[in-house]
Design a protein around this motif. Structure first.
Motif, PDB file in Angstrom:
ATOM      1  N   VAL A 412       0.856  -1.188   0.000  1.00 18.38           N
ATOM      2  CA  VAL A 412       0.000   0.000   0.000  1.00 18.38           C
ATOM      3  C   VAL A 412       0.892   1.238   0.000  1.00 18.38           C
ATOM      4  O   VAL A 412       1.787   1.363   0.836  1.00 18.38           O
ATOM      5  N   LEU A 413       0.659   2.140  -0.946  1.00 22.23           N
ATOM      6  CA  LEU A 413       1.431   3.382  -1.052  1.00 22.23           C
ATOM      7  C   LEU A 413       0.465   4.537  -1.240  1.00 22.23           C
ATOM      8  O   LEU A 413      -0.380   4.521  -2.144  1.00 22.23           O
ATOM      9  N   VAL A 414       0.564   5.556  -0.365  1.00 22.14           N
ATOM     10  CA  VAL A 414      -0.290   6.740  -0.423  1.00 22.14           C
ATOM     11  C   VAL A 414       0.598   7.969  -0.417  1.00 22.14           C
ATOM     12  O   VAL A 414       1.446   8.127   0.461  1.00 22.14           O
ATOM     13  N   LEU A 415       0.407   8.853  -1.394  1.00 22.65           N
ATOM     14  CA  LEU A 415       1.214  10.071  -1.522  1.00 22.65           C
ATOM     15  C   LEU A 415       0.279  11.267  -1.676  1.00 22.65           C
ATOM     16  O   LEU A 415      -0.562  11.291  -2.567  1.00 22.65           O
ATOM     17  N   GLN A 416       0.432  12.269  -0.792  1.00 25.46           N
ATOM     18  CA  GLN A 416      -0.354  13.488  -0.872  1.00 25.46           C
ATOM     19  C   GLN A 416       0.575  14.702  -0.840  1.00 25.46           C
ATOM     20  O   GLN A 416       1.408  14.816   0.054  1.00 25.46           O
ATOM     21  N   PHE A 466      -1.616  14.833  -7.117  1.00 29.98           N
ATOM     22  CA  PHE A 466      -0.669  15.752  -7.759  1.00 29.98           C
ATOM     23  C   PHE A 466      -1.174  17.168  -7.521  1.00 29.98           C
ATOM     24  O   PHE A 466      -2.280  17.520  -7.935  1.00 29.98           O
ATOM     25  N   ARG A 467      -0.342  17.999  -6.879  1.00 26.53           N
ATOM     26  CA  ARG A 467      -0.816  19.325  -6.498  1.00 26.53           C
ATOM     27  C   ARG A 467      -0.459  20.411  -7.515  1.00 26.53           C
ATOM     28  O   ARG A 467      -1.305  21.174  -7.936  1.00 26.53           O
ATOM     29  N   TYR A 468       0.795  20.475  -7.878  1.00 21.60           N
ATOM     30  CA  TYR A 468       1.237  21.583  -8.706  1.00 21.60           C
ATOM     31  C   TYR A 468       1.816  21.114 -10.040  1.00 21.60           C
ATOM     32  O   TYR A 468       2.502  21.867 -10.713  1.00 21.60           O
ATOM     33  N   HIS A 469       1.582  19.870 -10.429  1.00 18.26           N
ATOM     34  CA  HIS A 469       2.183  19.333 -11.643  1.00 18.26           C
ATOM     35  C   HIS A 469       1.106  18.633 -12.461  1.00 18.26           C
ATOM     36  O   HIS A 469       0.154  18.071 -11.918  1.00 18.26           O
ATOM     37  N   HIS A 471       1.614  16.022 -15.021  1.00 23.33           N
ATOM     38  CA  HIS A 471       1.895  14.589 -15.069  1.00 23.33           C
ATOM     39  C   HIS A 471       0.929  13.850 -15.994  1.00 23.33           C
ATOM     40  O   HIS A 471       0.185  12.961 -15.581  1.00 23.33           O
ATOM     41  N   GLU A 472       0.929  14.218 -17.276  1.00 24.65           N
ATOM     42  CA  GLU A 472       0.025  13.600 -18.226  1.00 24.65           C
ATOM     43  C   GLU A 472       0.387  12.136 -18.486  1.00 24.65           C
ATOM     44  O   GLU A 472      -0.493  11.278 -18.602  1.00 24.65           O
ATOM     45  N   LYS A 473       1.691  11.827 -18.595  1.00 22.48           N
ATOM     46  CA  LYS A 473       2.092  10.430 -18.812  1.00 22.48           C
ATOM     47  C   LYS A 473       1.691   9.561 -17.621  1.00 22.48           C
ATOM     48  O   LYS A 473       1.197   8.449 -17.794  1.00 22.48           O
ATOM     49  N   ASP A 474       1.892  10.086 -16.420  1.00 23.03           N
ATOM     50  CA  ASP A 474       1.498   9.332 -15.239  1.00 23.03           C
ATOM     51  C   ASP A 474      -0.015   9.120 -15.216  1.00 23.03           C
ATOM     52  O   ASP A 474      -0.497   8.041 -14.842  1.00 23.03           O
ATOM     53  N   ARG A 475      -0.761  10.139 -15.612  1.00 22.26           N
ATOM     54  CA  ARG A 475      -2.221  10.020 -15.624  1.00 22.26           C
ATOM     55  C   ARG A 475      -2.659   8.865 -16.534  1.00 22.26           C
ATOM     56  O   ARG A 475      -3.448   7.994 -16.135  1.00 22.26           O
ATOM     57  N   GLU A 476      -2.157   8.848 -17.764  1.00 27.48           N
ATOM     58  CA  GLU A 476      -2.563   7.816 -18.717  1.00 27.48           C
ATOM     59  C   GLU A 476      -2.146   6.422 -18.238  1.00 27.48           C
ATOM     60  O   GLU A 476      -2.926   5.463 -18.329  1.00 27.48           O
ATOM     61  N   ALA A 477      -0.925   6.309 -17.730  1.00 27.80           N
ATOM     62  CA  ALA A 477      -0.450   4.998 -17.287  1.00 27.80           C
ATOM     63  C   ALA A 477      -1.245   4.503 -16.076  1.00 27.80           C
ATOM     64  O   ALA A 477      -1.592   3.324 -15.990  1.00 27.80           O
ATOM     65  N   LEU A 478      -1.544   5.399 -15.151  1.00 30.65           N
ATOM     66  CA  LEU A 478      -2.285   4.989 -13.965  1.00 30.65           C
ATOM     67  C   LEU A 478      -3.729   4.621 -14.304  1.00 30.65           C
ATOM     68  O   LEU A 478      -4.294   3.698 -13.703  1.00 30.65           O
ATOM     69  N   VAL A 479      -4.330   5.332 -15.262  1.00 34.06           N
ATOM     70  CA  VAL A 479      -5.687   4.972 -15.696  1.00 34.06           C
ATOM     71  C   VAL A 479      -5.703   3.560 -16.257  1.00 34.06           C
ATOM     72  O   VAL A 479      -6.614   2.764 -15.971  1.00 34.06           O
ATOM     73  N   LYS A 491      -5.663  11.893  -8.063  1.00 36.63           N
ATOM     74  CA  LYS A 491      -6.310  13.202  -8.014  1.00 36.63           C
ATOM     75  C   LYS A 491      -5.343  14.280  -8.461  1.00 36.63           C
ATOM     76  O   LYS A 491      -4.131  14.179  -8.237  1.00 36.63           O
ATOM     77  N   PHE A 492      -5.895  15.310  -9.071  1.00 36.64           N
ATOM     78  CA  PHE A 492      -5.103  16.444  -9.521  1.00 36.64           C
ATOM     79  C   PHE A 492      -5.692  17.711  -8.936  1.00 36.64           C
ATOM     80  O   PHE A 492      -6.864  17.767  -8.595  1.00 36.64           O
ATOM     81  N   GLY A 493      -4.879  18.752  -8.852  1.00 29.24           N
ATOM     82  CA  GLY A 493      -5.360  20.034  -8.353  1.00 29.24           C
ATOM     83  C   GLY A 493      -4.946  20.270  -6.921  1.00 29.24           C
ATOM     84  O   GLY A 493      -4.392  19.409  -6.248  1.00 29.24           O
ATOM     85  N   ARG A 494      -5.210  21.462  -6.429  1.00 29.62           N
ATOM     86  CA  ARG A 494      -4.756  21.876  -5.113  1.00 29.62           C
ATOM     87  C   ARG A 494      -5.737  21.480  -4.019  1.00 29.62           C
ATOM     88  O   ARG A 494      -5.414  21.571  -2.846  1.00 29.62           O
TER      89      ARG A 494
END
Length: 495
Positions: A412-416, A466-469, A471-479, A491-494
């Protein structure tokens, strides 16, 4: 024309079984199996439902009463169901609420009380009208203090510091859980709380969400020989925190907040020197640290610790030695800790890598979170430092890495609010661990019949914000991995 008469054909006889449904007993009037359950059993089911209800107890009880006439009769006739008291004083609360509480207490007979008491609203009339009503209700509850089993107080803006003293003949002997929360801007002394704790010999859970800036005169009364869960918001010095832990031999869960500690013995602000060694067999420890926390961690031994959380309120100050202040403590618990959490990543990637290298062999859950602390804009950028160096060290792709990855058992990995790396690097690391989980799962299915001791490993849950970046490649791969079954969300945005 030839007419055939008196001709018989010997045809085989075929017996077709006909299933006749059994007759329903006359006593069964509907399809529900609950109609056959005795009322006494239904009453106990309702009690369990109220214990687990996510909504308010009053609403849950009303739901049961409005289901049917039979259920209403059972609820009204079961005293234990009315021992759940959900009392909310709002801005427009009427005086009839006091009579309602008295009726609940009368219906509950002599059963142990589970009380949830809260004052809602922030209007100017709450401290005046609502406050007087709340005081009357509390005084009524105090007359039944010997029946308190679980109590939860949320006092809003009113400190309620003038509650009545306990009668000499009434002692909360069966009280096991006390939770108190206050949003008051004033600093009440909570003398009545100290008296309550002092008279509760069987208390097992104490949760304090009082603002840490408020004076807490109840602390000298704390002596919990049977306590198993302690969560305190009050800021303590290291010696007092260790003293509390030493007085709780069966403590399992401990959440504490410490004063600032520079890590230098000459700069210690503790009122008394901490003991040489303190041994506790807790399994969960959460510590809010200001500075290094060295004075608290150095004498503490926790051989059974499984879950450890560091809530960093400021950047860790280093002492004379170059090592991170918590490393010695992590080495002690490295063989038992499987879950490690950091709130506010006020540390360099080198310090973070050092922590992960120590905990690497057995770590299964890693969470790096942002708390609700009031941080400056600069602080928010400083904790956005889960860098490519750490991500590469966690990658388990054998084709690109010439070294063993950190945390091989990570599940389990959680990053905020902390990811700051080249686009695509994070998803590559997650993909390598997700593929490992898929492979281990397939191997487990094949070997399950031969070897039941096979243990699966690999990342199967990943949460990231992802707060301030972009990361389009990460988005597609994670989807794509989510579609394959990877749990969690991106999630994206602040917000």
């Amino acid at each position: 024309m030839l007419i055939l008469t008196n001709i018989q054909f010997d045809l085989p006889q075929v017996h077709i079984p006909v299933q006749i449904p059994p007759r329903r007993p006359e006593s069964i009037k509907g399809p529900s199996a609950l109609e056959d359950v005795p009322p006494e059993i239904l009453a106990q089911i309702f009690v369990c439902y109220l214990e687990l209800a996510s909504k308010s107890i009053h609403e849950a009880r009303q739901t049961l009463r409005s289901t049917c006439k039979e259920w209403k009769t059972i609820v009204d006739g079961t005293a234990e169901i009315w021992a759940f008291l959900d009392i909310r004083v709002r801005e427009k609360a009427s005086a009839s609420l006091l009579g309602t509480v008295q009726a609940w207490l009368s219906r509950s007979n002599r059963f142990p009380l589970r009380i949830s008491f809260s004052v809602d609203g922030y209007g100017p009339l709450v401290p005046a009208l609502g406050g007087r009503l709340a005081n009357h209700i509390l005084r009524t509850l105090f007359r039944h203090v010997e029946r308190w089993h679980t109590v939860s107080f949320s006092f809003g803006l009113d400190p309620f510091d003038t509650l009545p003293s306990f009668d000499e003949g009434r002692t909360p002997q069966i009280l096991e859980t006390v939770e108190i929360r206050s949003d008051s801007y004033t600093a009440p002394q909570y003398k009545w709380l100290g008296e309550l704790l002092q008279r509760s010999p069987n208390l097992r859970t104490f949760i304090d969400s009082i603002p840490p800036t408020h004076a807490s005169t109840y602390i000298p009364y704390i002596s919990f020989p049977k306590i198993s869960i302690l969560k305190m918001n009050k800021i303590l010095d290291a010696s007092l925190a260790l003293q509390l832990i030493a007085e709780m031999p069966i403590l399992e869960v401990c959440h504490l907040s410490l004063v600032y500690d520079s890590g230098h013995a000459t700069d210690s602000i503790c009122s008394d020197p901490p003991p040489t060694w303190i041994t506790s067999y807790m399994t969960e420890l959460k510590v809010t640290v200001r500075g290094s926390g060295k004075t608290f961690f150095d004498p503490l031994l926790v051989p059974n610790l499984q879950s450890f959380e560091l809530h960093l309120r400021s950047e860790q100050m280093k002492g004379p030695q170059p090592e991170y202040m918590a490393w010695d403590f992590l080495r002690q618990v490295a063989f038992t800790v499987t879950s490690f959490t950091i709130r506010n990543l006020f540390m360099s990637d080198g310090d973070l890598l050092g922590c992960l290298e120590i905990l690497s062999p057995n770590l299964k859950t890693l969470r790096i979170l942002q708390s609700m602390d009031e941080l400056t804009t600069l602080d928010l950028y400083r904790i956005e430092n889960f860098t490519g160096k750490v991500i590469s060290a966690l990658s388990s792709d054998d084709n690109t890495a010439n070294y063993a990855p950190l945390c091989p058992k990570l599940e389990v990995l959680v990053l905020q609010r902390c990811v700051n790396a080249d686009d695509g690097l994070l998803s590559t690391m997650v993909a390598s661990r997700w593929q490992k989980y898929q492979t281990m799962t397939l191997s487990h299915c094949r070997k399950e019949s031969k070897d039941s001791s096979v243990q699966m490993s690999g990342l199967f849950f990943f949460d990231v914000v992802f707060r301030y970046h972009s990361h389009e490649k990460d988005r597609e791969a994670l989807v794509a991995m989510r579609q394959q079954g990877l749990a969690g969300c991106t999630k994206f945005g602040r917000a």
